[in-house]
Design a protein around this motif. Structure first.
Motif, PDB file in Angstrom:
ATOM      1  N   ARG A   1     100.604  32.943  23.763  1.00 53.73           N
ATOM      2  CA  ARG A   1     101.366  32.445  22.601  1.00 53.73           C
ATOM      3  C   ARG A   1     100.562  32.573  21.306  1.00 53.73           C
ATOM      4  NH1 ARG A   1     103.015  30.330  27.110  1.00 53.73           N
ATOM      5  NH2 ARG A   1     105.224  29.854  27.408  1.00 53.73           N
ATOM      6  N   LYS A   2      99.491  33.343  21.367  1.00 52.79           N
ATOM      7  CA  LYS A   2      98.649  33.653  20.202  1.00 52.79           C
ATOM      8  C   LYS A   2      98.011  32.425  19.581  1.00 52.79           C
ATOM      9  CE  LYS A   2     101.508  37.721  19.405  1.00 52.79           C
ATOM     10  NZ  LYS A   2     102.077  38.687  18.509  1.00 52.79           N
ATOM     11  N   CYS A   3      97.689  31.436  20.411  1.00 53.72           N
ATOM     12  CA  CYS A   3      96.945  30.272  19.917  1.00 53.72           C
ATOM     13  C   CYS A   3      95.479  30.689  19.804  1.00 53.72           C
ATOM     14  CB  CYS A   3      97.015  29.118  20.924  1.00 53.72           C
ATOM     15  SG  CYS A   3      98.680  28.583  21.254  1.00 53.72           S
ATOM     16  N   GLN A   4      94.783  30.125  18.836  1.00 63.04           N
ATOM     17  CA  GLN A   4      93.393  30.551  18.636  1.00 63.04           C
ATOM     18  C   GLN A   4      92.551  30.318  19.893  1.00 63.04           C
ATOM     19  OE1 GLN A   4      91.367  29.652  14.887  1.00 63.04           O
ATOM     20  NE2 GLN A   4      89.511  29.337  16.080  1.00 63.04           N
TER      21      GLN A   4
ATOM     22  N   SER B   1      97.223  41.295  27.650  1.00 63.12           N
ATOM     23  CA  SER B   1      97.938  42.433  27.032  1.00 63.12           C
ATOM     24  C   SER B   1      98.360  42.095  25.597  1.00 63.12           C
ATOM     25  CB  SER B   1      99.177  42.801  27.865  1.00 63.12           C
ATOM     26  OG  SER B   1     100.178  41.795  27.737  1.00 63.12           O
ATOM     27  N   VAL B   2      98.482  40.789  25.295  1.00 63.20           N
ATOM     28  CA  VAL B   2      99.035  40.387  23.983  1.00 63.20           C
ATOM     29  C   VAL B   2      98.133  40.817  22.816  1.00 63.20           C
ATOM     30  CG1 VAL B   2      99.812  38.415  22.606  1.00 63.20           C
ATOM     31  CG2 VAL B   2     100.434  38.551  25.030  1.00 63.20           C
ATOM     32  N   PRO B   3      96.836  40.444  22.786  1.00 63.32           N
ATOM     33  CA  PRO B   3      96.001  40.943  21.684  1.00 63.32           C
ATOM     34  C   PRO B   3      95.848  42.459  21.697  1.00 63.32           C
ATOM     35  CG  PRO B   3      94.668  39.738  23.303  1.00 63.32           C
ATOM     36  CD  PRO B   3      96.098  39.500  23.651  1.00 63.32           C
TER      37      PRO B   3
ATOM     38  N   ILE C   1      87.695  46.398  19.839  1.00 70.33           N
ATOM     39  CA  ILE C   1      88.977  46.901  20.364  1.00 70.33           C
ATOM     40  C   ILE C   1      89.971  45.760  20.607  1.00 70.33           C
ATOM     41  CG2 ILE C   1      90.050  48.062  22.373  1.00 70.33           C
ATOM     42  CD1 ILE C   1      87.469  49.679  22.671  1.00 70.33           C
ATOM     43  N   ILE C   2      89.461  44.622  21.093  1.00 75.08           N
ATOM     44  CA  ILE C   2      90.408  43.597  21.547  1.00 75.08           C
ATOM     45  C   ILE C   2      90.542  42.380  20.624  1.00 75.08           C
ATOM     46  CG2 ILE C   2      90.167  44.198  24.001  1.00 75.08           C
ATOM     47  CD1 ILE C   2      88.380  41.714  24.263  1.00 75.08           C
ATOM     48  N   SER C   3      89.619  42.202  19.670  1.00 71.32           N
ATOM     49  CA  SER C   3      89.690  40.961  18.884  1.00 71.32           C
ATOM     50  C   SER C   3      90.840  40.996  17.881  1.00 71.32           C
ATOM     51  CB  SER C   3      88.365  40.695  18.172  1.00 71.32           C
ATOM     52  OG  SER C   3      88.151  41.681  17.200  1.00 71.32           O
ATOM     53  N   THR C   4      91.407  39.837  17.650  1.00 69.73           N
ATOM     54  CA  THR C   4      92.478  39.688  16.652  1.00 69.73           C
ATOM     55  C   THR C   4      92.161  38.422  15.855  1.00 69.73           C
ATOM     56  OG1 THR C   4      93.800  38.272  18.068  1.00 69.73           O
ATOM     57  CG2 THR C   4      94.246  40.635  18.244  1.00 69.73           C
ATOM     58  N   LYS C   5      93.056  38.070  14.954  1.00 67.60           N
ATOM     59  CA  LYS C   5      92.845  36.841  14.169  1.00 67.60           C
ATOM     60  C   LYS C   5      92.807  35.607  15.067  1.00 67.60           C
ATOM     61  CE  LYS C   5      94.670  37.867   9.648  1.00 67.60           C
ATOM     62  NZ  LYS C   5      95.901  37.983   8.886  1.00 67.60           N
TER      63      LYS C   5
END
Ligand SMILES: NC(=O)c1ccc[n+]([C@@H]2O[C@H](COP(=O)([O-])OP(=O)(O)OC[C@H]3O[C@@H](n4cnc5c(N)ncnc54)[C@H](O)[C@@H]3O)[C@@H](O)[C@H]2O)c1
Length: 318
Positions: A147-150, A17-19, A169-173
């Motif tokens: 925790r948004k780690c790569q 759910s985070v990304p 839709i789902i990819s982030t940095k």
């Protein structure tokens, strides 16, 4: 803004759910099975006991019910464990779900009727032949993603355009997506790496584990090809990528470690890991009858030794 429903409020479903929320989608999560996760997700601060973090307040918890499927979603994500797959296949059929499906669950099943090993996407398609289904696999510790780690994962669909649309839709940095057309290969690799990470864990020291790592890759290539996946897929994130993270830590390699020390499977489970699910063990039990019958033990000796250790409770000697 897309409407995304995540089925499965365990560690992975919740981390996913985070990304999705970071990309400003409207994200719903539901939990059909575990009271613990229902309590976590419906609480005010949304503290997740598996991830040990508070999830975003924007995440909308929905009680699992038939009303859930009356609404329209741009994407339904399945993040239940393998044991929930027959249940979800029946539910998607019953409620005539037409939304695209993205499966995060890892594992394989033995199809008793056709006496063959089938993947999760094949299990769902057996129930609903027209389902628009993609799979997402790869080395992803839920706690790190939360925790948004790569993190890099792979989405597979025979139609690569659909896979890329989902990726957008789902990819982030921090959530990086690769693509494959080899749905079967990606599913096989992401499942059998659980067995091979036990095998690598049994090496105890780096020198031995490294050689087991190399031999595991050869066996994974052979099995993937025999089960109609592409050999090269073993070298993607779904294969060697996921094998690395599972062998480096986690419950499968921990069990392997005990086997390497000379414990039998039963005694290691009873004495050290009584409350842990060892996915590699579950998979061995599911696919062993087929492997023992259809495969040559000389081609995949490590797999045969592990089957013997788990089914016959023999010492794992390699
Ligand atoms: N694709 C990826 O990137 C990725 C990464 C990590 C884990 N996974 C996979 O995701 C799946 C879930 O892993 P997790 O870490 O969230 O596990 P978890 O134990 O935290 O959660 C398991 C989920 O399955 C549900 N469940 C368990 N038994 C069930 C049953 N009999 N019927 C219906 N639902 C049931 C639970 O309620 C919960 O929602 C596993 O297959 C795991 O291998 C995928």
């Amino acid at each position: 803004m897309k409407r995304i429903l995540i089925i499965g409020g365990g560690a992975m479903g919740s981390a996913f759910s985070v990304p999705c929320i970071d990309n400003n989608h409207k994200v719903f999560i539901t939990e059909p099975y575990s009271q613990r996760f229902i309590k976590n997700l419906s609480s005010k601060n949304k503290f997740h006991s598996g991830l040990k973090i508070n999830l975003s307040k924007k995440l909308i918890f929905k009680k699992y019910s038939k009303e859930l499927f009356l609404e329209k979603y741009d994407l339904i994500v399945v993040a239940l464990s393998l044991t929930g797959m027959d249940f979800i296949a029946k539910q998607l059929k019953k409620f005539k779900v037409k939304s695209p499906i993205l499966v995060l669950t890892k594992g394989l099943k033995y199809d008793k009727q056709n006496k063959h090993i089938i993947t999760i996407s094949q299990t769902l398609l057996k129930s609903i032949p027209k389902l628009n289904i993609s799979v997402l696999k790869g080395p992803c510790l839920a706690r790190e993603l939360a925790r948004k780690c790569q993190t890099s994962v792979i989405i597979a669909n025979k139609n690569i355009k659909i896979a890329k649309l989902l990726g957008k839709i789902i990819s982030t940095k921090y959530y990086l997506i690769e693509y494959s057309k080899d749905v079967v290969g990606v599913e096989i690799c992401s499942a059998i790496k659980n067995i091979y990470s036990m095998i690598i864990g049994s090496g105890l020291r780096l020198n031995k584990s490294s050689s087991l790592f190399q031999k595991s890759l050869s066996e994974m290539k052979y099995i993937t090809k025999q089960l109609n996946g592409k050999e090269d897929t073993v070298l993607t994130l779904a294969g060697v990528g996921d094998l690395y993270v599972s062998a480096a830590g986690g419950r499968n390699s921990k069990m392997g470690n005990y086997l390497g020390q000379g414990f039998t499977f039963k005694s290691a489970k009873k004495n050290f890991m009584a409350n842990d699910t060892v996915e590699g063990e579950q998979l061995v039990r599911e696919i062993a009858p087929y492997i023992l019958k259809k495969f040559n033990s000389k081609k995949i000796p490590l797999m045969f030794q592990m089957i013997r250790a788990i089914l016959k409770n023999k010492k794992f000697i390699i």
